[in-house]
Design an enzyme around this catalytic site. Structure first.
Site, mmCIF file in Angstrom:
data_model
loop_
_atom_site.group_PDB
_atom_site.id
_atom_site.type_symbol
_atom_site.label_atom_id
_atom_site.label_comp_id
_atom_site.label_asym_id
_atom_site.label_seq_id
_atom_site.Cartn_x
_atom_site.Cartn_y
_atom_site.Cartn_z
ATOM 1 C CE LYS A 1 -4.279 -1.958 1.688
ATOM 2 N NZ LYS A 1 -3.935 -3.414 1.733
HETATM 3 C C1 LIG Z 1 -4.580 -4.426 1.076
HETATM 4 C C2 LIG Z 1 -3.840 -5.707 1.008
HETATM 5 C C3 LIG Z 1 -4.192 -6.720 0.071
HETATM 6 C C4 LIG Z 1 -5.380 -6.597 -0.856
HETATM 7 O O1 LIG Z 1 -5.208 -5.618 -1.838
HETATM 8 P P1 LIG Z 1 -6.461 -5.097 -2.698
HETATM 9 O O2 LIG Z 1 -5.940 -3.999 -3.549
HETATM 10 O O3 LIG Z 1 -7.467 -4.610 -1.677
HETATM 11 O O4 LIG Z 1 -6.980 -6.241 -3.470
HETATM 12 C C5 LIG Z 1 -3.405 -7.856 0.029
HETATM 13 N N1 LIG Z 1 -2.360 -8.029 0.859
HETATM 14 C C6 LIG Z 1 -1.986 -7.091 1.760
HETATM 15 C C7 LIG Z 1 -0.825 -7.356 2.656
HETATM 16 C C8 LIG Z 1 -2.709 -5.901 1.864
HETATM 17 O O5 LIG Z 1 -2.338 -4.974 2.774
#
Ligand SMILES: *Cc1c(COP(=O)(O)O)cnc(C)c1O
Length: 465
Positions: free
Chosen positions: A112
């Protein structure tokens, strides 16, 4: 570039306005009116570019006419200067033609950061230009909150309030948020669960009368277009490293809100030769059921060992539906209204056929996931986090062709999820990287509030600057 709503009734917006708007006024999500297309020659000419240079090539058409080139370059430079690894998104090989794309080299150890470090810088830039201040309000079950706080801690024109469920996030996750002591950062621990937090945020966006006239709320969850846009880059980066556009590549993506994999789909539409896109889910498998069985219906939430994928409905899937229905906003409006009423959504035959051509899907529960962490550790001494492990196994189970490189997106560092890693037989808590080694000694600041919206609104009104 102009941005339109997936439900066809909201005004068309500029890039900057779409970023600040969050949800469109008709309840839809903003998407670009057209997608930039890159030819194979052009993509080939990018071989060898640094991550930052490549990010500029890919993002500039999306902000054309609004963010001048030199400003965009500076935003990108600042964004990725906080990453620990010079490659920004390094590739590691774990088996024949199987690669891990390490997307956890940013400040909060989850992918993220790619989007939220960029969004924080972008908001700061846009708000300064407009001489405007905003309030960010978000709910988190872990990763989003820390990445958003880290992205906005230096934004003078932003006050950020992040709600997390009191005593229900891991200590690493809580401390990543609460040890940020800047004056514009507020952590609120709600005496409730994650849904309570999320409902408070949703209701607040619906009625912003608790804020003064000159302030608005801005969303930092993955419905914000800037997040998707920033994530397209690493698909190209990995693809180029593995021989694209001369060779096709495949990706497996641990999926929750469908933001990350949607960026992969866009990369394909923009010209990257992607042979296969794997949607990997945990027991919260609405996307897997939809693609495999045309069953997009609400099930009870399961609390898994891969908590960042514990979601019932994927908010970005609406962006995908919009394309599956040939960008017919009326059709999406009807589908979503129906889904809201019945908790069920069935794709039309042509839409389902298109979805199945684009994606393969796979679901793994906790026991299977733990086995994968153990196996990969035993065979390669590479330690996967639980989300990444789901992607790796989904790729192994569903891949079409062994001769095409499969890139598994590593969405988090294993040190964020010690419980799952220990269950896989790893003898200790995985070590945090150096820059966070003192996390457990740092001072924390947060406020515990009751599960009551008006109390939280009062807290925000009293504390914003
Ligand atoms: C947010 C997150 C996901 C999922 O990502 P999306 O874009 O919501 O599909 C997967 N793994 C981790 C570690 C995350 O923080």
């Amino acid at each position: 570039m102009k941005y339109i709503s997936t439900r066809g009734q909201a005004p068309t917006l500029s890039f900057e306005d779409a970023i600040l708007a969050g949800l469109a006024s008709d309840g839809g999500l903003y998407v670009p009116e057209t997608l930039p297309q890159f030819s194979a020659e052009e993509i080939a000419s990018w071989a060898g570019l640094s991550y930052q240079e490549l990010a500029f090539k890919i993002m500039s058409p999306f902000v054309a006419g609004e963010v001048p080139d030199e400003d965009l370059r500076e935003l990108i430079e600042n964004t990725y200067s906080t990453f620990r690894h010079d490659a920004i998104a390094p590739l590691v090989q774990t088996a024949h033609n199987e690669f891990i794309l390490e997307l956890f080299q940013g400040p909060t150890l989850a992918f993220k950061d790619f989007a939220l470090q960029f969004l924080g810088n972008l908001l700061d830039y846009v708000l300064k230009k407009r001489d405007q201040r905003v309030v960010i309000m978000g709910a988190t079950s872990g990763d989003t909150g820390s990445a958003a706080i880290e992205g906005c801690r230096h934004s003078d024109n932003v006050d950020i309030f992040i709600l997390h469920p009191h005593n229900r996030v891991s200590e690493v996750q809580r401390r990543q948020m609460t040890t940020v002591l800047e004056k514009n950062v507020f952590n609120i621990a709600i005496e409730g669960n994650f849904d309570d937090c999320q409902n408070m945020v949703k209701n607040s966006f619906g009625d912003q009368s608790f804020l003064p006239e000159d302030r608005q709320l801005v969303a930092v969850n993955s419905i914000n277009w800037a997040r998707i846009m920033a994530q397209i880059v690493y698909y190209f980066y990995a693809g180029l490293a593995l021989g694209a556009p001369h060779r096709p590549v495949a990706f497996s993506v641990p999926t929750g809100n469908f933001g990350d994999i949607f960026a992969g789909y866009l990369a394909k539409r923009m010209g990257l030769p992607i042979d296969q896109l794997v949607v990997a889910t945990n027991a919260n498998d609405i996307l897997h059921r939809c693609i495999s069985n045309n069953d997009h219906s609400l099930h009870e939430l399961v609390h898994s060992l891969s908590p960042s994928m514990d979601i019932m409905v994927s908010s970005n899937f609406e962006r995908m539906l919009f394309d599956l229905y040939d960008r017919d906003g009326d059709a999406i409006k009807e589908l979503m209204a129906n889904f809201k009423e019945t908790g069920k959504l069935a794709l039309s035959e042509p839409a389902l056929a298109k979805a199945r051509e684009l994606f393969t899907s796979c679901r793994l529960d906790d026991d299977a996931m733990i086995q994968v962490i153990a196996d990969v550790w035993e065979n390669t001494e590479y330690l996967l986090d639980p989300h990444t492990a789901i992607g790796v196994e989904a790729a192994r189970k569903t891949r079409h062709r062994q001769d095409i490189p499969m890139v598994c997106l590593a969405t988090a560092h294993p040190a964020k999820f010690p419980e799952a890693v220990r269950k896989a037989g790893y003898p200790q808590d995985p070590a945090l990287p150096h820059h966070m080694a003192d996390l457990f000694e740092r001072e924390e600041r947060y406020s515990v509030q009751p599960n009551d919206l008006s109390t939280v609104h009062q807290f925000i009104a009293d504390n914003m600057r």
